[in-house]
Design an enzyme around this catalytic site. Structure first.
Site, PDB file in Angstrom:
ATOM      1  N   GLY D 112       0.859  -1.199  -0.158  1.00  0.00           N
ATOM      2  CA  GLY D 112       0.073   0.017   0.017  1.00  0.00           C
ATOM      3  C   GLY D 112       0.857   1.352   0.121  1.00  0.00           C
ATOM      4  O   GLY D 112       1.896   1.197   0.305  1.00  0.00           O
ATOM      5  N   CYS D 113       0.275   2.231  -0.433  1.00  0.00           N
ATOM      6  CA  CYS D 113       0.984   3.710  -0.547  1.00  0.00           C
ATOM      7  C   CYS D 113       1.483   4.196   0.638  1.00  0.00           C
ATOM      8  O   CYS D 113       2.544   4.512   0.822  1.00  0.00           O
ATOM      9  CB  CYS D 113       0.321   4.669  -1.279  1.00  0.00           C
ATOM     10  SG  CYS D 113      -1.301   4.872  -0.876  1.00  0.00           S
TER      11      CYS D 113
END
Lengths: 318, 318, 318, 318
Positions: D112-113
């Site tokens: 995930g970012c």
């Protein structure tokens, strides 16, 4: 590898050159020789002279060599032209128009950002004699066009959530626009004979990059013909730019966002059948096709490289 | 206190009415009676009819009663007019033009946001016969003008750092602009006799509020007179709007930011001496003078209140 | 009417005072007497001294009189305190905490913008002894907080589409935050006895107005009690601020946009049950409740006016 | 050339993959085989299974294979895990941590970012046992992180000029952050033994791209040693990431703008000597190093290509 040096690399156009040249297969940036000049007007010319005398090829991003007529330059830029003798050598660096001349010169005058968008949007119609020489250019630019020096105009809290027009009494890109529209009309066999009337009003838009020029002109009405349709006009534009790698004639209103970080220009001509006017929307990234990308395109031409070298990357979206 | 109810209060114009009426000394918002209608077209008319039959005064923010000619309405809005009989009663709610008629009616058709900016910018010149009826309006609007329903066009990542033109084949504000420019010219003694040619191109700008219309027209050239100066043109505009509390004719290019949250409109006429054209920049807050503020101004007129009641607050700057 | 003058009115806080006072029923702005001072530090104190000697009441928006201890002031502001004798008279102008003292003084030290958001968010929990004195404040501010002088930091093209932290080695609002958190804990009967550890990191956000402080602290765990729920914590906050006209304790994450142009502060406490931490989101308009609005609130107190006079307008949304 | 196909190419991560792969020397995008999956959770897993059965290597940008423990996945993603048997094969695609494992697998779970920014910022301190396992991550993300589906949250007029926190009761990136911080501590010889307490609060920022995570943790205090200086901490980080082509440990607060369109992550650790805390600022482009750029980095590893292939371009600045 061909060595390149950037004068005034901390300007936005200088930084953008650095970014573009970093992905270029033939050019390598050094600090020794200067070929691409990002200086303010007049200062740029002095540097260019020195470089040319050394036998260096120069792409000048300033306005110093854009205007063929030194007296017009002096009227608009308010100082004596620093090197009038070079004006004969200099080629106006709109690559799509002058690529053959650029290949033969050693001094390219890279066009202004507003000028690039407007000229590319209008020359197909002028060169084919489809419009009257009464033209209105309403141009919208992102704020990086104002450069990197902090000022009230570029202060975030003043510029954010705001639109305003500027240079209403005459913006410095007007004489190069006029010069190039006249030239395109003449070359196309439809000279305007001194009748060109261009109103050009730039606007400041709360975004960093991007120029969108909305151009308006009356269609010439010939007794025997009706008004061309939008589809016919688009076909004409597509034919005019058929072999251009960076010009995209599109069938819907283009967005400046489509050009973010890329060297592409999107052009959308529309016929307003109610008023028999031509409307052309033309947009590009002011720091790429409007400045440093076009400078690389011109440098490619100067060195006989493929015109798209180092310029293939797609726009950053969204 | 006069009770007011807002239909469709969760729209941006509805919310803005709530904000403005909260500081109004005579109006108080209730949920019982509806006088100010923020519904989409056609739906608004149905509500308006019901309210008028009850004897309620109505300010309609939709387009349903702006166009006098039902067939023109139907051509642009693509459905049968929901209440053609009311078109004779309805007054176009540009307060500066029709304040006397608004005082006598019970149904006000609040103007469109682009239309308000453009009409206010152009009518002094048309009413005094100074310009030809060939007009170009290049309008720039913030994104709240697109309403509150999420869409691709209003999606942040698509709209941020972007400019684009839209409605190039004809925006719905065009017929009301045409109607009102013709009327102003006729009233001023300079009728255009069906010769009005208006090109109106709106653009979407990455900001929430604000409209800036840049208007272009050729100056009429009389044998005996030269081109008026910018100062003369400005004086004429200042005289035309001398008693208007919300219209400011200014001597520098105005910024939409000057109007943020306020009911003011700033107008800046300039003569382009090179081309003998008039350029008028006109800007306002699309949700205030372009919608809910003008609705309050009209409601003040409907009830015989001071026209500026509840509208005195200054723009929020920066 | 009570006359007010604003020193340094062209600053953003000065302009905001002008806007707020324009809608104030009792204050009228003149150029004669100065009561509300928007000068940089040290310069402000000199003006304040002169005014106080004339018997004028002063609200000082600089930091000069916020810190009770002159040596702490000198450590953080890097110059000798310009008027240490006035420190006993000056009242820290967090209206919700010191309204009684403000009514009795003639010199109010208006709090910093970050400090107002953070202190209002944390004092209910500290005063009731619910959290440990180990606190982290991660604050996000719009760019108008950096003032009106153009700089590289506030240059549009640098600040747009960017987030960064600043003052990581210590921001000047830290000593007033520490002072006020200690005071609130002591007054509430839960003194921290020198154990307060506050880390405060501000961040610059690409927007004009607004501050949002996210505050983190460990919940004190008592043998006999479990962790309070979010609902219990919110109820405690709502009770603490029950009579405050400008403080809204809300049950969803607040948006700075809710405060645009208004004097309101929104506070949202949440218990992180996984980690037994309290998280408090507190937001306000940095130029209103964080500066000029709070100055008007304090001026109202100084003159015995209703605390909300001139501050009733709703936020401009969207 | 190795053929690549992108599933769900019209998402922002899909478009970004297209942009990055267009400049990649070895990968060519076709529509036939799918190796890089940009689908929502669960839907992605189904596609991945089909592809793996065909012998295709897969980089999955969804969360389906990030969490080793299916029950944790099910707790956070609220549905039965679609392919629990693949969890043993899948490698968490934080290239800097797991490059050797990625080279050996055929299924990479792209992180995930928010998780990428936070984990990269914290693991050097955790792996060397310098901080307590009590950690606060205050993360700020641009709005493209919310995807391409229009919604109220991403509506321009709501999101512009606004900051807010979201997912206060627990964001789905928390379990992968926790899993990876625990793993890094254990590998470094400083296991946290179930004592990790992470509070992670994301905030929505009015910009298109960029994540900046501000991480806070208490420094472990050893009897014999004082608090490390910022310079010492930075040296430790620089050593930890000495051979990483995309990780830049810097000596000033980094800006998300430095990462625009590039695969670089900038990390700035600072010791707060007043409170004996470590503060780490970590930032990247959420669509590049936070998604599609890291996917290309992982695909390079899967195919034994140089890890930086196709990822050399500089950030677009400004």
């Amino acid at each position: 590898m061909i060595t390149v040096s950037i004068v005034n690399v901390t300007s936005y156009t200088g930084l953008e050159l650095l970014r573009l040249l970093a992905q270029h297969p033939q050019f390598t940036v050094t600090s020794v020789t200067a070929r691409i000049v990002c200086l303010p007007h007049a200062a740029a010319a002095q540097t260019a002279i020195t470089l040319l005398e050394k036998g260096t090829k120069v792409v000048d991003l300033s306005a110093d060599f854009r205007i063929h007529d030194a007296s017009v330059y002096e009227e608009w830029y308010k100082h004596t032209h620093p090197a009038p003798l070079l004006l004969e050598t200099a080629v106006y660096g709109l690559s799509e128009r002058y690529r053959n001349q650029i290949k033969e010169t050693n001094l390219v005058a890279n066009p202004g950002c507003h000028a690039t968008a407007a000229i590319l949007g209008l020359i197909p119609a002028l060169a084919t004699g489809l419009i009257d020489p009464d033209i209105i250019i309403d141009s919208k630019t992102g704020i990086s066009g104002a450069g990197r020096s902090p000022s009230f105009t570029t202060h975030y809290s003043e510029a954010n959530e705001d639109v305003s027009a500027y240079s209403l009494t005459g913006h410095r890109h007007l004489p190069e626009i006029t010069q190039e529209l006249e030239a395109a009309a003449a070359v196309g066999g439809h000279p305007v004979n001194g009748n060109l009337r261009v109103t050009f009003i730039p606007h400041l838009i709360p975004m960093t990059r991007g120029i969108l020029a909305t151009c308006y002109a009356d269609l010439k009405l010939h007794a025997s013909q009706g008004v061309p349709t939008t589809a016919e006009m688009r076909a004409l534009y597509q034919e005019y730019y058929a072999n251009e790698p960076f010009i995209n004639v599109v069938d819907q209103p283009p967005h400046t966002k489509w050009t973010y970080g890329s060297n592409h220009c999107f052009i959308h001509p529309v016929v307003d059948v109610r008023t028999k006017r031509l409307i052309v929307i033309s947009c590009l990234d002011n720091l790429v096709k409007g400045a440093s990308g076009q400078a690389v395109q011109n440098a490619n031409l100067l060195y006989g490289l493929p015109e798209t070298s180092g310029l293939a990357s797609l726009a950053v979206f969204p």
